[in-house]
Design a protein around this motif. Structure first.
Motif, PDB file in Angstrom:
ATOM      1  N   CYS A 104       0.940  -1.036   0.005  1.00 15.13           N
ATOM      2  CA  CYS A 104      -0.017  -0.065  -0.260  1.00 15.13           C
ATOM      3  C   CYS A 104       0.717   1.361  -0.016  1.00 15.13           C
ATOM      4  CB  CYS A 104      -0.841  -0.042   1.363  1.00 15.13           C
ATOM      5  SG  CYS A 104      -2.291  -1.189   1.089  1.00 15.13           S
ATOM      6  N   ALA A 105       1.910   1.238   0.718  1.00 18.51           N
ATOM      7  CA  ALA A 105       2.735   2.433   0.920  1.00 18.51           C
ATOM      8  C   ALA A 105       3.282   2.574  -0.528  1.00 18.51           C
ATOM      9  CB  ALA A 105       3.831   2.247   1.930  1.00 18.51           C
ATOM     10  N   ILE A 106       3.742   1.564  -1.056  1.00 18.45           N
ATOM     11  CA  ILE A 106       4.292   1.667  -2.710  1.00 18.45           C
ATOM     12  C   ILE A 106       3.356   2.244  -3.546  1.00 18.45           C
ATOM     13  CG2 ILE A 106       5.417   0.417  -4.403  1.00 18.45           C
ATOM     14  CD1 ILE A 106       6.781  -1.298  -2.342  1.00 18.45           C
ATOM     15  N   VAL A 107       2.184   1.691  -3.509  1.00 17.94           N
ATOM     16  CA  VAL A 107       1.103   2.187  -4.446  1.00 17.94           C
ATOM     17  C   VAL A 107       0.916   3.493  -3.983  1.00 17.94           C
ATOM     18  CG1 VAL A 107      -1.456   2.002  -4.862  1.00 17.94           C
ATOM     19  CG2 VAL A 107      -0.063  -0.112  -4.677  1.00 17.94           C
ATOM     20  N   ALA A 108       0.753   4.153  -3.023  1.00 20.91           N
ATOM     21  CA  ALA A 108       0.742   5.442  -2.596  1.00 20.91           C
ATOM     22  C   ALA A 108       1.837   6.480  -2.997  1.00 20.91           C
ATOM     23  CB  ALA A 108       0.392   5.671  -1.042  1.00 20.91           C
ATOM     24  N   SER A 109       2.957   6.110  -2.737  1.00 21.57           N
ATOM     25  CA  SER A 109       3.976   6.588  -3.301  1.00 21.57           C
ATOM     26  C   SER A 109       3.928   6.773  -4.868  1.00 21.57           C
ATOM     27  CB  SER A 109       5.347   6.195  -2.954  1.00 21.57           C
ATOM     28  OG  SER A 109       6.616   7.081  -3.346  1.00 21.57           O
ATOM     29  N   LEU A 110       3.613   5.860  -5.705  1.00 20.17           N
ATOM     30  CA  LEU A 110       3.363   5.740  -6.939  1.00 20.17           C
ATOM     31  C   LEU A 110       2.510   6.757  -7.535  1.00 20.17           C
ATOM     32  CD1 LEU A 110       3.790   1.877  -7.628  1.00 20.17           C
ATOM     33  CD2 LEU A 110       5.283   3.620  -8.835  1.00 20.17           C
ATOM     34  N   LYS A 111       1.531   6.743  -6.815  1.00 18.82           N
ATOM     35  CA  LYS A 111       0.276   7.619  -7.211  1.00 18.82           C
ATOM     36  C   LYS A 111       0.479   9.195  -6.880  1.00 18.82           C
ATOM     37  CE  LYS A 111      -3.676   4.591  -6.911  1.00 18.82           C
ATOM     38  NZ  LYS A 111      -4.650   5.065  -8.070  1.00 18.82           N
ATOM     39  N   LEU A 112       1.135   9.370  -5.751  1.00 18.27           N
ATOM     40  CA  LEU A 112       1.242  10.655  -5.221  1.00 18.27           C
ATOM     41  C   LEU A 112       2.954  11.330  -5.636  1.00 18.27           C
ATOM     42  CD1 LEU A 112      -0.413  10.057  -1.833  1.00 18.27           C
ATOM     43  CD2 LEU A 112      -1.341  11.354  -3.518  1.00 18.27           C
TER      44      LEU A 112
END
Ligand code: CDP
Length: 783
Positions: free
Chosen positions: A263-271
């Protein structure tokens, strides 16, 4: 007293730990110390239900909350094909719940905000409409034909995960048919948790300009994490840089990849900014990998004189909602088939069935070489049951059945080849050091006075150091390990290894190994681990594998450096290479004792004056695939007194004699033994993660899941015997987990021994005072 790090020939010496000045002065750099510009914080919403259908999630209020930048749900992840991820055991696990939740505290949504407090507050605003479903907590009930099916995602419509067996069923049955004595005991190893001081966490930092993800994570296996993340996320592996900074304890808990990381990786990819996620204590205990939870039944067939013939074991393994064990691929029940232990059984047959229940997923190898603790506890407990049945002294029964030292390499009935050991010597040393005969006399006198004193023995055999690669892999990656050594012009060394320590002292012990091979001091060698951009590929630190694998790689890599160094030395000494002798500290000339060059001289020459045609520089890499595992062993004896008024058990003495082959650093080994014994003590007397019938976790924090303080912890006495591993480059075996593996049986055997005048044959762990108190009261003992 610790010795100076400048000592030459440091192998086998108690050199002071190089990492301590940093760690004990608060200068360690742990995952939560990492602060990056523009960093956001992530928190995870968790399920209050153990089993429920998710009808709807409404995150609109959370998204509108102050500071909130992103909310992620299972549906969002499904859109990215990231709703599920593979586990190391070959199962799949939900990242965020889609469709339904399968255990209490399961990850349901993630909120990313400017501050941690804002993220936590916004979690409360997410509305989830749950429809509760029937809960299955008991693994035996989970196997009943009418049990609700938990994993609807699976083709197989059953809660049964796997059946696994080892040994020879027919031969074992035949020996049981004719055996004059058979004992049988049900033994439960409770659900426990590695519970490291530092919980899990990460900082994901995706740079959209370079396409590179830097992923800081408190990890025991950074390379494996990088490979799994590449497979899960679709990012190219070389564009993922995993950095595992100082790790505040792992014990197996930090081997798997957890949903929060994805989830943290997805969030960083998105933001496009760094995102930090740090678990709370409760999140760590309730959702990251638990350990053990084995329901075992063992039977021993024996002769009247105590000689054991055959062993039969049946086990149900409760894996919770997902089989997230971090076992090697071919071993769904880990190395549990080491269950014949230190004894020369003619035959054995072992079966394990894995089961899904509505509990947190696992089970991980908590300071254990994959289910070895369960195996060791079982055989050591049941040997005592046999001793009691035959009215034999438990030490005598063990001595009668040990694999003798002339039987090594020993082929066990379940297929292992034990490398070396001298079990008789180790037990005799422990008996002598603790004063066994006098203690038995004291016990007889106390029994006559109605007092309850017990003596418990455990003589365990361990199996550590996975590989070899032909048998062991995790997700297809062979379980070798690696070292890379660079000797710089002034003779100072930077060495990088594929493992990642979490307090075991690798910065000292691996420096000792390399310094020994190169004629330097440990102070000359800097060890780096945990950075996938610089360290050679390796499978990480767990299961006491570092010394058997990376330790071997470090020694052989040092020898590889020495091969080139010898050529340079011959050039400097102006003699033929065959005339150069390595004396442990320098290269000398055969027959000319006065002429020598040190490794420092050679190092300088490697960059300034190499023989014609030789490539300059002095560095090497070694990938070491061990030919076999190593088999450390030990003899532990506990002495306990029971308070008749309260049922409290006092561990009055504990003698631990360990044999881990050649020792690199005796002080560090002693520290490892102290730590592992303390964990074994906690498991025996205070730790369990129970669930109620609705699947509520009843020990979700350190108020209920107890961790021993220095006041609770007994005084440990230690000693050792040394039977080197014949195949390991420096004759060493692993040691870190031995005390956790070997000690629970010694404690329980001691308590059962104390209560045996009442006819007690077994007590399941944890032995809380109330359990002992109830037994005493049942037998009319009332002070
Ligand atoms: O894999 P992990 O580091 O947890 O376990 P290990 O290989 O058993 O090593 C634990 C620590 O004890 C390391 O610092 C080892 O180098 C040290 N050790 C030792 O000094 N001598 C041995 N024979 C075995 C381990």
């Amino acid at each position: 007293m610790a010795l100076q790090q400048t000592e030459l020939r440091p192998m086998g010496k108690s050199i002071g730990r190089k990492e301590d000045p940093r760690l004990i002065r608060g200068k360690g750099r742990y995952i939560d110390d990492i602060m990056l510009p523009n960093m956001l914080y992530m928190c995870v919403l968790r399920s209050p239900y153990a089993h429920a259908r998710i009808r709807r999630i409404d995150a609109s209020a959370a998204l509108a909350a102050p500071g909130v930048k992103l909310v992620i749900t299972g549906e969002d992840l499904a859109g990215m094909n990231l709703a599920w991820m593979p586990t190391m055991a070959g199962d799949t696990q939900m990242v965020l719940a889609t469709g339904k939740v399968l255990f209490q505290y399961q990850e349901v949504a993630a909120v990313v905000a400017e501050t941690r407090a804002q993220a936590e507050d916004a979690l409360q605003l997410i509305e989830v409409d749950y429809e509760p479903l029937p809960v299955v907590v008991d693994p035996f009930k989970a196997l009943e034909p009418d049990a609700p099916i938990l994993r609807e995602d699976k083709e197989k419509k059953s809660n049964h995960i796997f059946h696994w067996e080892a040994g020879d069923r027919e031969q074992t049955e035949a020996l049981f048919r004719d055996a004059p004595v058979i004992v049988k005991q049900d033994v439960r190893f409770p659900r426990v948790h590695p519970s490291p001081l530092e919980p899990c966490g990460c900082v994901a930092d995706y740079n959209s300009a370079t396409g590179r993800l830097t992923f800081y994570v408190t990890s025991q296996a950074p390379h494996a994490h990088r490979t799994v993340l590449a497979m899960v996320s679709g990012l190219p592996e070389h564009q993922i840089h995993v950095i595992s900074p100082d790790v505040g304890g792992g014990f197996g808990n930090k081997v798997p990849v957890y949903p929060g990381y994805v989830c943290a990786i997805v969030a960083s990819l998105k933001l496009g900014v760094p995102v930090k996620w740090i678990e709370t204590r409760t999140e760590n205990i309730t959702s990251t990998n638990f350990a053990r939870d084995y329901h075992m039944t063992a039977e021993i067939a024996a002769r009247e004189d105590g000689r054991v013939l055959a062993l039969r074991v049946k086990t149900v393994a409760d894996h919770g909602a997902f089989d997230a064990a971090a076992d090697p691929s071919k071993f769904p029940a880990g190395l549990f088939s080491i269950v014949t232990g230190s004894y020369d059984f003619r035959s054995a047959f072992v079966e394990v069935d894995g089961v899904y229940t509505n509990k947190a997923p696992g089970g991980v190898a908590y300071r254990c070489s994959f289910r070895v603790t369960e195996a060791s506890y079982l055989i050591e407990r049941v040997m005592d049951v046999l001793a009691r049945r035959l009215q034999m002294d438990p030490a005598e029964l063990r001595l009668r059945n040990f694999i003798r030292k002339d039987q090594f390499p020993y082929h066990s009935p379940t297929g292992w080849v034990y490398d070396s050991g001298d079990y008789e010597k180790t037990l005799n040393l422990a008996l002598q050091r603790i004063g066994y005969a006098e203690l038995r006399k004291e016990q007889a006198e106390k029994r006559a006075r109605g007092e309850f004193m017990g003596i418990g023995i455990s003589t365990f055999t361990e199996i550590v150091g996975a590989g070899p690669g032909h048998t062991f892999d995790i997700m297809g990656i062979k379980m070798f390990d690696s070292a890379q050594i660079r000797v710089h012009p002034t003779g100072k060394v930077i060495a990088r290894l594929g493992v990642r320590h979490q307090g075991q002292g690798h910065e000292t012990t691996f420096a000792q190994i390399i310094a020994e091979e190169l004629g330097l001091s440990a102070d000359d060698v800097l060890i780096e681990e945990g950075d996938t951009d610089t360290a050679p590929y390796g499978l990480g630190t767990y299961a006491s594998r570092s010394t058997p694998t990376a330790g071997g790689a470090a020694a052989l890599c040092g020898r590889r450096i020495r091969e080139k160094a010898r050529k340079i030395a011959a050039h400097l000494l102006e003699v033929g290479e065959d005339d150069v002798i390595w004396d442990g500290l320098a290269f000398t000339v055969k027959g000319l004792p006065g002429r020598s060059v040190s490794m420092k001289d050679v190092a300088f020459a490697a960059y300034t004056n190499v023989p014609e045609g030789m490539e300059p520089g002095l560095e090497a890499t070694y990938y070491y695939d061990p030919p076999n595992l190593t088999f450390p062993n030990g003899a532990y004896i506990a002495v306990v007194d029971i308070d008749k008024g309260t049922g409290a058990v006092k561990v009055r003495r504990f003698m631990a004699v360990d044999d881990c082959g050649n020792v690199i650093n005796p002080m560090i080994v002693e520290g490892q033994v102290h730590g592992g014994l303390t964990e074994g003590f906690a498991i025996a007397f205070m730790q369990d993660i129970p669930y109620d019938a609705d699947g509520n976790c009843l020990a979700p924090n350190w108020m209920d899941y107890l961790v021993p303080t220095s006041l609770d912890t007994p005084h440990w006495e230690t000693d050792r015997t040394v039977t080197p591993s014949p195949h390991h480059p420096i004759g060493a075996k692993g040691v870190g987990e031995s005390p956790n593996v070997g000690s629970p049986a010694a404690f329980v055997n001691a308590v059962v021994d104390a209560l045996s005048p009442l006819g007690v044959e077994h007590i399941d762990m944890p032995i809380f005072p109330w359990k002992v108190w109830s037994i005493l009261r049942e037998h009319g003992i009332d002070e």
